[in-house]
Design an enzyme around this catalytic site. Structure first.
Site, mmCIF file in Angstrom:
data_model
loop_
_atom_site.group_PDB
_atom_site.id
_atom_site.type_symbol
_atom_site.label_atom_id
_atom_site.label_comp_id
_atom_site.label_asym_id
_atom_site.label_seq_id
_atom_site.Cartn_x
_atom_site.Cartn_y
_atom_site.Cartn_z
ATOM 1 N N THR A 203 31.637 42.535 37.205
ATOM 2 C CA THR A 203 32.660 43.412 36.657
ATOM 3 C C THR A 203 34.013 42.776 36.948
ATOM 4 O O THR A 203 34.093 41.807 37.690
ATOM 5 C CB THR A 203 32.588 44.782 37.353
ATOM 6 N N GLY A 257 25.326 46.856 41.426
ATOM 7 C CA GLY A 257 25.911 48.192 41.501
ATOM 8 C C GLY A 257 25.068 49.233 42.183
ATOM 9 O O GLY A 257 25.597 50.172 42.802
#
Length: 343
Positions: A203, A257
């Site tokens: 990200t 994540g």
């Protein structure tokens, strides 16, 4: 005069360091935190340099941190060569590019979109969710419907390069993570293509403090490549992929994540800074909690945290080597720092 509150606080911090040492981990860093003059913007990975540059255009003119982080992450979102964020991102196992993003301002307002398709800049849709609705998160078809109602353009986000990689992956359909592939993908000096049988986990997280001392953050990603359709990581989850408290500081994360969500990582980092930890020390403690819970799993994954406090002090820490972050202020606009790591 004896101050009971300060004594308890100091004892708790000392106990934490001792516990880490006895468990075989390195002691919490005690070096002086890195300090940047205000305003300042920091972001994950080396593609954060270009993102910071656009964010700085806002900050240098006295603009808000909120406008800066939105404008900054537009850069990787629109970069078709970046296969880990936005347009050009690698698809899920069904060949669909789904994007996740969240944004948070100095007043605690926040917005997020999850599994959003066909919109190049999910961060701006997330901001619209924050400003135009009573909600925090919109997902899937609902997020797309809202985006179109707000005037966003529907586009095909699957680029020829990402489609080719996906079709190659389909031949074996194996999940083989590549550590820190974000840097490999964005190495301008020696560009590398992503093999079709590998997936990424990345990200861009960005944190900024404007001239008034207010903090905002943004986080945006195309998620884990070849994931199950509908999979959501930490990036659009307030408290996991991003958290901002204007009295304390802000934090963001990168990597796998699922492990960040399980530990509410970015919120944890900010709370540790509230207790007196430096940004780097807070990031390290958050990483250590992941390692201590799953020491065997942690050997094969990457998770990194990046943080900044109200003073403009910043720091980062990751499980594995290779994590880098970009810093931009009036002194230097293209600073890239190699983050510290456990392994």
């Amino acid at each position: 005069m004896f101050n009971r509150r300060k004594f308890i606080k100091a004892s708790a911090l000392s106990a934490t360091v001792l516990a880490i040492s006895k468990s075989g981990f390195a002691e919490m860093p005690m070096s002086k935190p890195a300090v940047g003059s205000l305003p300042i913007v920091i972001s994950t990975w080396d593609f954060g340099i270009a993102a910071n540059a656009d964010a700085w255009k806002v900050l240098a003119k006295g603009g808000t941190a909120l406008d800066a982080v939105e404008q900054g992450v537009w850069v990787p979102e629109a970069d078709e060569k970046n296969q880990t964020v936005g347009y050009g991102g690698l698809p899920d196992r069904d060949g669909r590019v789904t994007l996740d993003a969240c944004i948070m301002d100095d007043k605690g307002n926040c917005g997020a979109v999850l599994a959003l398709e066909h919109i190049k800049h999910p961060i701006s849709v997330a901001r619209k969710v924050m400003e135009k609705t009573p909600h925090v998160m919109l997902a899937g078809d609902g997020a797309l419907q809202f985006a179109l109602e707000q005037g966003f353009k529907k586009e095909n986000l699957l680029t020829p390069a990402s489609e080719k990689a996906w079709k190659t992956w389909l031949k074996s359909a194996k999940y083989e993570p590549v550590m820190n592939i974000e840097n490999k993908l964005y190495d301008k000096a020696a560009p590398q293509k992503l093999p079709g049988n590998q997936y990424n986990h990345d990200t861009i997280g960005m944190l900024a403090i404007d001239a008034k001392g207010n903090i905002s953050g943004a986080c945006t990603t195309s998620g884990m490549a070849y994931k199950l359709h509908g999979r959501i990581g930490d990036s659009p989850i307030i408290g996991a992929g991003l958290f901002v408290d204007n009295e304390v500081g802000g934090a963001t994360s990168t990597g796998v994540g699922e492990e960040v969500v399980r530990n509410v990582g970015s919120f944890l980092v900010v709370e540790l800074m509230r207790q007196g930890y430096s940004p780097e020390a807070a990031c390290k403690e958050a990483v250590m909690r992941i390692i201590k819970k799953k020491p065997e799993t942690a050997k094969d994954i990457q998770v990194g945290f990046l943080a900044i406090n109200k003073k403009g002090e910043y720091g980062a820490y990751a499980i594995q080597k290779g994590f880098s972050f970009a810093v931009c202020n009036a002194d230097k606009q293209d600073l890239l720092i190699k983050g510290k790591s456990y392994y």
